[in-house]
Design an enzyme around this catalytic site. Structure first.
Site, short mmCIF file in Angstrom:
data_model
loop_
_atom_site.label_atom_id
_atom_site.label_comp_id
_atom_site.label_asym_id
_atom_site.label_seq_id
_atom_site.Cartn_x
_atom_site.Cartn_y
_atom_site.Cartn_z
N HIS A 92 0.83 -1.21 0.00
CA HIS A 92 0.00 0.00 0.00
C HIS A 92 0.87 1.26 0.00
CE1 HIS A 92 -3.58 2.41 1.21
NE2 HIS A 92 -2.67 3.13 1.85
N GLU A 93 1.84 1.32 0.90
CA GLU A 93 2.69 2.52 0.98
C GLU A 93 3.56 2.67 -0.26
OE1 GLU A 93 1.91 4.74 3.00
OE2 GLU A 93 0.67 3.49 4.31
N HIS A 96 1.56 4.38 -2.87
CA HIS A 96 1.58 5.84 -2.76
C HIS A 96 2.83 6.40 -3.43
CE1 HIS A 96 -1.98 6.36 -0.44
NE2 HIS A 96 -1.53 5.79 0.67
N HIS A 102 -5.63 6.89 -2.44
CA HIS A 102 -6.61 5.92 -1.93
C HIS A 102 -7.78 5.76 -2.89
CE1 HIS A 102 -4.83 7.02 2.13
NE2 HIS A 102 -4.46 5.78 1.86
#
Length: 186
Positions: A92-93, A96, A102
Site C-alpha cells: 500500500h505505501e 503511494h 486511496h
C-alpha cells in the site's frame, strides 16, 4: 486514482529507493512487495547509488508515504512504523510512492461506497476526504479489491463495521473488480 501531473511520476517508471538500516529484518519483504509491482506493471525499483531524488524507506511512527514523486525533489519519506511491516501495508505505501492515492478518495466513490462518518475515530476524518477532480486522475472502474482501499475497520470506532472486501496479501492496484455492488466503510 493517481497523481494528476506527469511531473509527479517517476522518470521512465523507475523509482529510486533506499532502505534504512532499522528495517533490515524486513528488507526481503519490502523487496518482495517491489517485485510484485515489477511483475505486474512497467514500474521498476532501483536501489539508490548517489541520486538526489529517492524514496527513503525508514522506521517512523506511522504508516505513510508521499503520493508520487515530489515536485521539490530530494529524499521523500516512506514511513513503516509499528504495525506497518506486513506485506499488504508495505504494498500500500509503495503504491503511494508510485503515484496512487486511496481508492476510497476517488471523486466518484459515493457511487460505490457508503462512508459512515459517525463511526470514524476523532481526528481521522481526513483519511476519508474525497479528492478534488482538479487534483487527481481517475483510472479505470472502481476497484473493490485494490490495495489502495482501506479495510472496513480502518480508523473505525465501531467494532460492528462491515467486513473487508479483499485480501491485502495478494491484491495490487491493477486488479480490477467489475462488480456493481456498493460497499460500506465504517
Amino acid at each position: 486514482n493517481a497523481v494528476k501531473y506527469d511531473q509527479q511520476l517517476w522518470p521512465n517508471g523507475e523509482i529510486i529507493y533506499e532502505i534504512s538500516p532499522g528495517l533490515r529484518q524486513y528488507e526481503q519483504l519490502i523487496l518482495e512487495a517491489m517485485r510484485s509491482y515489477e511483475d505486474t506493471t512497467c514500474i521498476k525499483f532501483r536501489r539508490r547509488f548517489d541520486e538526489d531524488d529517492y524514496v527513503n524507506i525508514h522506521v517512523g511512527d506511522k504508516c505513510y508515504s508521499r503520493v508520487g514523486k515530489s515536485f521539490k525533489g530530494g529524499p521523500q519519506p516512506l514511513s513503516l512504523g509499528n504495525g506497518c511491516t506486513d506485506f499488504g501495508t508495505i504494498l500500500h505505501e509503495l503504491g503511494h510512492s508510485v503515484g496512487f492515492d486511496h481508492e476510497h478518495s476517488r471523486t466518484d466513490r459515493d457511487e460505490y461506497l457508503i462512508i459512515h462518518e459517525r463511526n470514524i475515530k476523532n481526528g481521522s476524518e481526513h483519511n476519508f476526504e474525497k479528492l478534488l477532480e482538479s487534483k487527481t486522475r481517475t483510472i479505470g472502474p472502481f476497484d473493490y479489491d485494490s490495495i489502495m482501499l482501506y479495510g472496513s475497520y480502518a480508523f473505525s470506532r465501531d467494532t460492528e463495521a462491515v467486513e473487508n472486501h479483499g485480501t491485502r496479501r495478494t491484491r495490487t492496484p491493477y486488479e480490477i473488480c467489475h462488480s456493481k455492488r456498493k460497499a460500506e466503510l465504517l
